[in-house]
Design an enzyme around this catalytic site. Structure first.
Site, mmCIF file in Angstrom:
data_model
loop_
_atom_site.group_PDB
_atom_site.id
_atom_site.type_symbol
_atom_site.label_atom_id
_atom_site.label_comp_id
_atom_site.label_asym_id
_atom_site.label_seq_id
_atom_site.Cartn_x
_atom_site.Cartn_y
_atom_site.Cartn_z
ATOM 1 N N ASP A 146 29.143 33.825 37.595
ATOM 2 C CA ASP A 146 30.473 34.036 37.037
ATOM 3 C C ASP A 146 30.655 35.466 36.550
ATOM 4 O O ASP A 146 30.013 35.884 35.588
ATOM 5 C CB ASP A 146 30.656 33.043 35.890
ATOM 6 C CG ASP A 146 31.986 33.183 35.187
ATOM 7 O OD1 ASP A 146 32.920 33.732 35.806
ATOM 8 O OD2 ASP A 146 32.091 32.736 34.038
ATOM 9 N N ASP A 163 37.641 37.878 39.215
ATOM 10 C CA ASP A 163 36.848 36.833 38.572
ATOM 11 C C ASP A 163 36.389 35.761 39.554
ATOM 12 O O ASP A 163 37.190 34.977 40.042
ATOM 13 C CB ASP A 163 37.691 36.206 37.457
ATOM 14 C CG ASP A 163 36.915 35.230 36.606
ATOM 15 O OD1 ASP A 163 35.706 35.078 36.828
ATOM 16 O OD2 ASP A 163 37.522 34.623 35.715
#
Length: 420
Positions: A94, A277
């Site tokens: 992430d 992201d």
């Protein structure tokens, strides 16, 4: 095949390590299939951007708070191991957070019971750091403690790596998630205080030549996606990498010039910010900008689509059965961003211009088909506008499947190129 280190474009033969990623069903899809999504969203209203902007207020005393940006759509997972001998975990790599954490055997929450958990007593290299941590999420909370141990990511080994171990997890998002934990790849400034991030530890221990990693997210159903550390493999992209400087070193945040459709500016008219992201599936933007995009979709495909902000003004539709009225409000009969699947062929590209380079997103990418009901949904989703009214977009996996992305922490920049 030649491996390239980003900084000097120096040929490497041994320094690049690629970790396969698997695309799995998202939490959103799991909840939707079970008929739980509507109630879940009511119970867990979420302000994604406000959480992102409040990062510096999260570290209080001995606790560390770190928001998870998109709590429903983390779908690309890979395997790591922790401890000696290794204990295996499936994690989300992430770029929107900086900490590594997994469930511990001390966690008896429903979310932990359904996932693999770390047993400190089974690792000869584990050390308890003696610090409590608390991670706050839009959909729940994780609380636990900080430890350190040997972490293995493919052929890479990070010794003495700090990581969180949960003792309690609340929220249906955790219960229905495919992944066990999260491996954060954002900057140290938003990590738990007193810890070193995984990417920095790998560089410090000479496991990688440069603090560089890259993502290729395949459009295939499951296999083919990879995250690579220490360099890039050119077979995953076409042409040259276009470099974009970061505007801040916390999240991977860049300047977005504008968003256009057939030459008309439809978003970010005076320039704005975007966060790239991997932990977010959709394309998120301010509510007014997203409403404008959906209005354009309605204009081009001519039917069925209703802007979500119109639901408040629409009347009830009343079914009278056996002389009894059964009203159905617009909030029920207008579903969010539903688009006829056959409209995808007629819809135009939506173009994100970044550092004077156009990155088109075709309708086949921003209109997604749900395999369970054959309906199509827009992948543009609105987020609550922030108090300071800054326009910020989140470029998630919809964008990243189209563009191979390199994250260069050493030079504080992102590289983008068309994915193969």
């Amino acid at each position: 095949m030649k491996w390239l280190v980003i900084l000097g474009l120096v040929a490497l033969s041994d320094c690049l390590v690629m970790i396969p990623l698997t695309k799995v069903k998202s939490v959103r899809e799991s909840l939707r299939e079970k008929g739980l999504l509507k109630n879940f969203l009511k119970e867990h209203p979420y302000n994604m951007i406000q959480n992102l902007l409040s990062k510096n207020s999260s570290h209080v005393q001995k606790f560390s708070y770190q928001p998870l940006r998109n709590y429903l759509d983390m779908v690309y997972v890979g395997n790591i191991s922790i401890g000696t001998p290794p204990q295996q975990f499936s994690v989300v790599f992430d770029t929107g957070s900086s900490d590594l954490w997994v469930p511990s055997i001390y966690c008896k929450s429903k979310a932990c019971v359904t996932h693999r958990s770390f047993n400190p007593s089974h690792s000869s290299t584990f050390h308890d750091r003696g610090k409590s941590i608390k991670l706050e999420y839009g959909s729940g909370k994780m609380s636990g403690f900080l430890g350190q141990d040997t972490v293995r990511i493919g052929q890479l080994t990070s010794t003495g790596q700090a990581f969180g171990l949960s003792k309690e997890e609340t929220g249906k998002a955790f219960e229905h998630a495919i992944f066990d934990g999260i491996l954060g790849l954002a900057y140290p400034s938003i990590a738990i205080k007193g810890t070193t991030t995984v990417i920095d530890n790998l560089k410090k221990q000479d496991q990688i030549s440069e603090p560089v990693f890259a993502f290729y997210l395949s459009s295939d159903k499951e296999e083919g996606s990879v995250v690579m550390f220490g360099g890039v493999d050119k077979k995953y992209y076409k042409g040259d990498l276009k470099w974009v400087p970061l505007t801040q070193t916390s999240y991977w945040q860049i300047a977005l010039d504008r968003i256009t459709c057939r030459g008309r500016v439809i978003g970010c008219p005076r320039g704005c910010q975007a966060i790239v992201d991997t932990g977010t599936s959709m394309l998120h933007g301010p509510s007014k900008a997203v409403a404008k995009i959906h209005s354009l979709i309605k204009h081009f495909e001519k039917e069925y689509v209703v802007p979500c902000n119109a639901r408040k003004a629409l009347p009830d539709i009343v079914f009278t059965i056996n002389n009894v009225d059964y009203p159905v409000p617009a909030q029920a009969y207008i579903r969010k961003y539903v688009v006829p699947c056959n409209a995808r062929k007629a819809l135009p590209d939506i173009v994100f211009t970044i550092n004077n380079v156009d990155y088109p997103v075709p309708a086949q990418a921003y209109i997604r088909k749900n395999a369970n009901n054959n309906r199509c949904y827009s992948t543009f989703e609105d987020i609550m506008d922030t108090l300071n009214q800054r326009e910020i977009w989140i470029l998630g996996d919809v964008f990243l499947r189209l563009y191979f992305t390199v994250y260069d922490e050493g030079q504080n920049r992102i590289g983008l190129a068309q994915a193969t």
